[in-house]
Design an enzyme around this catalytic site. Structure first.
Site, short mmCIF file in Angstrom:
data_model
loop_
_atom_site.label_atom_id
_atom_site.label_comp_id
_atom_site.label_asym_id
_atom_site.label_seq_id
_atom_site.Cartn_x
_atom_site.Cartn_y
_atom_site.Cartn_z
N GLN A 228 -19.26 -110.23 -23.31
CA GLN A 228 -20.17 -109.51 -22.44
C GLN A 228 -20.10 -110.04 -21.00
OE1 GLN A 228 -22.36 -107.07 -22.38
NE2 GLN A 228 -23.54 -107.62 -20.56
N PRO B 92 -16.95 -116.04 -23.92
CA PRO B 92 -17.86 -115.13 -24.61
C PRO B 92 -18.81 -114.35 -23.70
CG PRO B 92 -17.93 -117.35 -25.57
CD PRO B 92 -17.24 -117.44 -24.24
N HIS B 93 -19.26 -114.95 -22.56
CA HIS B 93 -20.24 -114.22 -21.78
C HIS B 93 -20.37 -114.75 -20.35
CE1 HIS B 93 -22.31 -116.06 -25.47
NE2 HIS B 93 -22.02 -117.07 -24.72
N LEU B 94 -20.52 -113.78 -19.43
CA LEU B 94 -20.96 -114.06 -18.06
C LEU B 94 -20.01 -115.01 -17.32
CD1 LEU B 94 -24.71 -114.60 -18.97
CD2 LEU B 94 -23.74 -112.54 -17.95
N SER B 95 -18.70 -114.77 -17.42
CA SER B 95 -17.73 -115.67 -16.80
C SER B 95 -16.70 -114.90 -16.00
CB SER B 95 -17.02 -116.51 -17.88
OG SER B 95 -17.93 -117.41 -18.49
#
Length: 303
Positions: free
Chosen positions: A196, A212-215
């Protein structure tokens, strides 16, 4: 004419990638470098390794254009390809040693030595950039946009909200999305998770790694079994628009790249909200603290 690919082992100038693998095994466009070199030799008309007779000897840390390989195959006398700084990339002859009377072919713009990790990014850009059509064996959800070319392997799931721009390779058994952005000449290995609100641009992500997320990961090489903590950012652009530099064995080296992120060895784990300066490298098994700013290479695990 037949060809011999000369193994160069695991050069220290390509650390941290070659801390845990030989250069020949480093992936480009989701296949080992040596396999990509052999495929290029075949495309130029060379046969397999031969024990005797006139052969081409190609260094394992060299990348030659197809045009230059064809010129070598057509040469009637021993010939070597030499860079502007005098490094021999390949030569024809009957022995692995270069003849002192060899004719010289200067390396063209598409032929170069693989000296540093970012040279693998250049090869990845060439190979992924050459893709002509999509080949999708993955399960693709509704509301996925493919604005370019996508090669995606069996068992991979591409979830809603994923936007693919340019040319991208995704391996087998990956989970991509929801709501992420893949662009540039990007190659993602097998069993990876890109989740995401993650953007991956012009990068090599090796197998079994997770963002996995926000990178954000731009113009970077990420080793195997790496995990990005939420909010990890690998910056890739200088405020002055100049070339990035990186330290190699204590010396500052100009990468020649205006866009260059990070190089991570295998099993790196970043804490949440880690920020990584352009050109910095993290050695295998290194970890970062939550909120850490990586301003210099990190070679010591948990240091």
């Amino acid at each position: 004419m037949n060809a011999v690919l000369v193994d160069v082992g695991a050069p220290a100038t390509c650390h941290p990638l070659t801390c845990t693998r030989n250069l020949a095994d480093c992936p480009v466009a989701n296949r080992p470098l040596a396999e990509a070199q052999r495929q290029r030799l075949q495309a130029a008309g060379f046969g397999n390794d031969a024990a005797t007779g006139a052969r081409l000897f190609l260094r394992g840390d060299a990348w030659l254009s197809v045009a230059l390989l064809q010129a070598l195959r057509s040469s009637q006398s021993p010939t070597a390809v030499v860079t502007a700084d005098g490094q021999t990339l390949a030569h024809t002859g009957t022995a692995p040693d270069v003849s002192p009377t060899v004719a010289i072919l200067p390396a063209d713009a598409e032929s170069f030595a693989i000296r540093f990790p970012w040279d693998l990014l250049r090869i990845n850009e060439i190979l992924v950039g050459a893709l002509a059509e999509s080949r999708i064996e993955a399960q693709v959800s509704a509301n996925v946009i493919i604005d370019g070319i996508l090669v995606a392997g069996v068992g991979t799931r591409i979830l809603p909200g994923v936007y693919v721009e340019g040319k991208v390779i995704v391996g087998r058994n990956c989970k991509i999305g929801p709501n992420c952005y893949l662009r540039g000449s990007t190659a993602i290995g097998d069993d990876c998770h890109i989740g995401q609100a993650v953007e991956v641009k012009n990068s090599i992500i090796m197998s079994r790694s997770a963002l996995p997320h926000l990178s954000y990961c731009g113009d970077s090489i990420i080793g195997e079994r790496v995990n990005f903590g939420a909010g990890t950012i690998a910056a890739n652009f200088r405020h002055d628009g100049g070339h990035h530099w990186s330290r190699i064995r204590g010396e500052v080296v100009d990468t020649g790249r205006r866009k260059f992120g990070t190089v991570m060895g295998d099993h790196v784990h970043t804490g949440i909200n880690t920020s990584i300066y352009p050109g910095r490298k993290l050695w295998p098994h290194v970890s970062t603290l939550p909120g850490e700013v990586v301003q210099a290479d990190k070679e010591t695990p948990h240091g």
